[in-house]
Design a protein around this motif. Structure first.
Motif, PDB file in Angstrom:
ATOM      1  N   GLU A 159      48.546 -26.905 -54.430  1.00 19.41           N
ATOM      2  CA  GLU A 159      48.341 -26.730 -52.992  1.00 19.41           C
ATOM      3  C   GLU A 159      46.888 -26.999 -52.668  1.00 19.41           C
ATOM      4  N   LYS A 160      46.667 -27.636 -51.525  1.00 22.89           N
ATOM      5  CA  LYS A 160      45.292 -27.851 -51.077  1.00 22.89           C
ATOM      6  C   LYS A 160      44.706 -26.525 -50.629  1.00 22.89           C
ATOM      7  N   VAL A 161      43.455 -26.325 -50.929  1.00 27.01           N
ATOM      8  CA  VAL A 161      42.736 -25.146 -50.471  1.00 27.01           C
ATOM      9  C   VAL A 161      42.401 -25.342 -48.997  1.00 27.01           C
ATOM     10  N   VAL A 162      42.511 -24.299 -48.209  1.00 26.86           N
ATOM     11  CA  VAL A 162      42.179 -24.365 -46.783  1.00 26.86           C
ATOM     12  C   VAL A 162      40.841 -23.652 -46.577  1.00 26.86           C
ATOM     13  N   LEU A 163      39.880 -24.368 -46.013  1.00 24.01           N
ATOM     14  CA  LEU A 163      38.542 -23.817 -45.769  1.00 24.01           C
ATOM     15  C   LEU A 163      38.242 -23.836 -44.276  1.00 24.01           C
ATOM     16  N   THR A 164      37.367 -22.942 -43.845  1.00 22.93           N
ATOM     17  CA  THR A 164      36.880 -23.000 -42.469  1.00 22.93           C
ATOM     18  C   THR A 164      35.911 -24.177 -42.361  1.00 22.93           C
ATOM     19  N   ALA A 165      35.628 -24.594 -41.148  1.00 27.70           N
ATOM     20  CA  ALA A 165      34.707 -25.708 -40.933  1.00 27.70           C
ATOM     21  C   ALA A 165      33.320 -25.394 -41.506  1.00 27.70           C
ATOM     22  N   LYS A 166      32.859 -24.154 -41.340  1.00 30.24           N
ATOM     23  CA  LYS A 166      31.545 -23.768 -41.864  1.00 30.24           C
ATOM     24  C   LYS A 166      31.529 -23.787 -43.389  1.00 30.24           C
ATOM     25  N   THR A 167      32.589 -23.282 -44.000  1.00 28.56           N
ATOM     26  CA  THR A 167      32.659 -23.257 -45.462  1.00 28.56           C
ATOM     27  C   THR A 167      32.678 -24.679 -45.999  1.00 28.56           C
ATOM     28  N   ALA A 168      33.457 -25.538 -45.370  1.00 30.65           N
ATOM     29  CA  ALA A 168      33.524 -26.942 -45.788  1.00 30.65           C
ATOM     30  C   ALA A 168      32.158 -27.609 -45.627  1.00 30.65           C
ATOM     31  N   ALA A 169      31.442 -27.297 -44.551  1.00 29.16           N
ATOM     32  CA  ALA A 169      30.127 -27.893 -44.309  1.00 29.16           C
ATOM     33  C   ALA A 169      29.141 -27.484 -45.401  1.00 29.16           C
ATOM     34  N   VAL A 170      29.160 -26.203 -45.786  1.00 28.27           N
ATOM     35  CA  VAL A 170      28.279 -25.718 -46.852  1.00 28.27           C
ATOM     36  C   VAL A 170      28.596 -26.438 -48.158  1.00 28.27           C
ATOM     37  N   LEU A 171      29.863 -26.524 -48.485  1.00 28.98           N
ATOM     38  CA  LEU A 171      30.285 -27.181 -49.720  1.00 28.98           C
ATOM     39  C   LEU A 171      29.869 -28.655 -49.719  1.00 28.98           C
ATOM     40  N   SER A 222      33.019 -29.691 -56.844  1.00 33.07           N
ATOM     41  CA  SER A 222      32.842 -31.125 -56.599  1.00 33.07           C
ATOM     42  C   SER A 222      34.173 -31.850 -56.499  1.00 33.07           C
ATOM     43  N   GLU A 223      35.132 -31.405 -57.279  1.00 35.53           N
ATOM     44  CA  GLU A 223      36.435 -32.073 -57.323  1.00 35.53           C
ATOM     45  C   GLU A 223      37.454 -31.469 -56.356  1.00 35.53           C
ATOM     46  N   LEU A 224      37.053 -30.430 -55.654  1.00 36.81           N
ATOM     47  CA  LEU A 224      37.972 -29.713 -54.780  1.00 36.81           C
ATOM     48  C   LEU A 224      38.491 -30.585 -53.642  1.00 36.81           C
ATOM     49  N   GLU A 225      39.806 -30.591 -53.490  1.00 39.85           N
ATOM     50  CA  GLU A 225      40.428 -31.223 -52.331  1.00 39.85           C
ATOM     51  C   GLU A 225      40.831 -30.094 -51.397  1.00 39.85           C
ATOM     52  N   TYR A 226      40.453 -30.202 -50.144  1.00 37.04           N
ATOM     53  CA  TYR A 226      40.720 -29.117 -49.203  1.00 37.04           C
ATOM     54  C   TYR A 226      41.082 -29.679 -47.835  1.00 37.04           C
ATOM     55  N   SER A 227      41.605 -28.795 -47.027  1.00 36.63           N
ATOM     56  CA  SER A 227      41.831 -29.118 -45.623  1.00 36.63           C
ATOM     57  C   SER A 227      41.060 -28.096 -44.798  1.00 36.63           C
ATOM     58  N   ILE A 228      40.794 -28.453 -43.554  1.00 37.18           N
ATOM     59  CA  ILE A 228      40.040 -27.580 -42.650  1.00 37.18           C
ATOM     60  C   ILE A 228      41.015 -26.703 -41.878  1.00 37.18           C
ATOM     61  N   LYS A 229      40.728 -25.418 -41.875  1.00 40.48           N
ATOM     62  CA  LYS A 229      41.553 -24.448 -41.142  1.00 40.48           C
ATOM     63  C   LYS A 229      41.474 -24.748 -39.648  1.00 40.48           C
ATOM     64  N   ALA A 230      42.607 -24.806 -38.991  1.00 40.18           N
ATOM     65  CA  ALA A 230      42.642 -25.057 -37.548  1.00 40.18           C
ATOM     66  C   ALA A 230      42.001 -23.890 -36.808  1.00 40.18           C
ATOM     67  N   GLU A 231      41.181 -24.222 -35.832  1.00 39.31           N
ATOM     68  CA  GLU A 231      40.543 -23.161 -35.036  1.00 39.31           C
ATOM     69  C   GLU A 231      41.560 -22.608 -34.064  1.00 39.31           C
ATOM     70  N   LYS A 232      41.373 -21.340 -33.731  1.00 37.41           N
ATOM     71  CA  LYS A 232      42.289 -20.693 -32.782  1.00 37.41           C
ATOM     72  C   LYS A 232      42.163 -21.337 -31.415  1.00 37.41           C
ATOM     73  N   ALA A 233      43.274 -21.545 -30.770  1.00 42.52           N
ATOM     74  CA  ALA A 233      43.271 -22.138 -29.432  1.00 42.52           C
ATOM     75  C   ALA A 233      42.650 -21.171 -28.436  1.00 42.52           C
ATOM     76  N   GLU A 234      41.906 -21.736 -27.489  1.00 41.41           N
ATOM     77  CA  GLU A 234      41.289 -20.896 -26.462  1.00 41.41           C
ATOM     78  C   GLU A 234      42.368 -20.401 -25.510  1.00 41.41           C
ATOM     79  N   LYS A 235      42.159 -19.196 -24.981  1.00 43.73           N
ATOM     80  CA  LYS A 235      43.120 -18.635 -24.025  1.00 43.73           C
ATOM     81  C   LYS A 235      43.059 -19.412 -22.718  1.00 43.73           C
ATOM     82  N   ALA A 236      44.216 -19.656 -22.146  1.00 44.57           N
ATOM     83  CA  ALA A 236      44.276 -20.335 -20.843  1.00 44.57           C
ATOM     84  C   ALA A 236      43.873 -19.348 -19.753  1.00 44.57           C
ATOM     85  N   GLU A 237      43.190 -19.883 -18.759  1.00 43.29           N
ATOM     86  CA  GLU A 237      42.735 -18.994 -17.675  1.00 43.29           C
ATOM     87  C   GLU A 237      43.822 -18.765 -16.675  1.00 43.29           C
TER      88      GLU A 237
END
Length: 105
Positions: free
Chosen positions: A4-16, A90-105
């Motif tokens: 399974e691909k590891v799921v990372l947040t955008a910030k975690t992926a950026a650091v890596l 270095s060899e890690l294959e990952y996907s970026i965790k989807a950000e939560k959708a903003e609430k509709a006004e």
């Protein structure tokens, strides 16, 4: 069986990715400086991410010292941690965790 691909947040992926791109040992502050908008609180934004990556084996750390200017304006050497991507990271294959959708006004 496919892994399974590891799921990372955008910030975690950026650091890596910063660590992978440089291939060098880096301080948290230097990693944060690569994207001041994403890491708005500097090293404080990056440290928890690095701790998590170390626990998962994607990053390793070592003790190092760095010259800093203290409150009195004097340059002193202080201990800090430096971080480096591991072979696993270095060899890690990952996907970026989807950000939560903003609430509709």
């Amino acid at each position: 069986m496919a892994e399974e691909k590891v799921v990372l947040t955008a910030k975690t992926a950026a650091v890596l990715e910063v660590l992978k791109d440089t291939g060098a040992w880096m301080f948290a502050e230097d990693i944060a400086a690569t994207d001041a908008v994403l890491f708005g609180k500097g090293g404080r934004s990056v440290n928890p991410i690095l701790t998590n990556l170390v626990k998962k084996g994607f990053v390793e750390k070592q003790e190092a010292t760095r010259q800093v200017v203290n409150k009195e304006g004097v340059s002193v050497e202080r201990p800090y941690k430096q971080y480096h991507v591991t072979d696993l990271g270095s060899e890690l294959e990952y996907s970026i965790k989807a950000e939560k959708a903003e609430k509709a006004e």
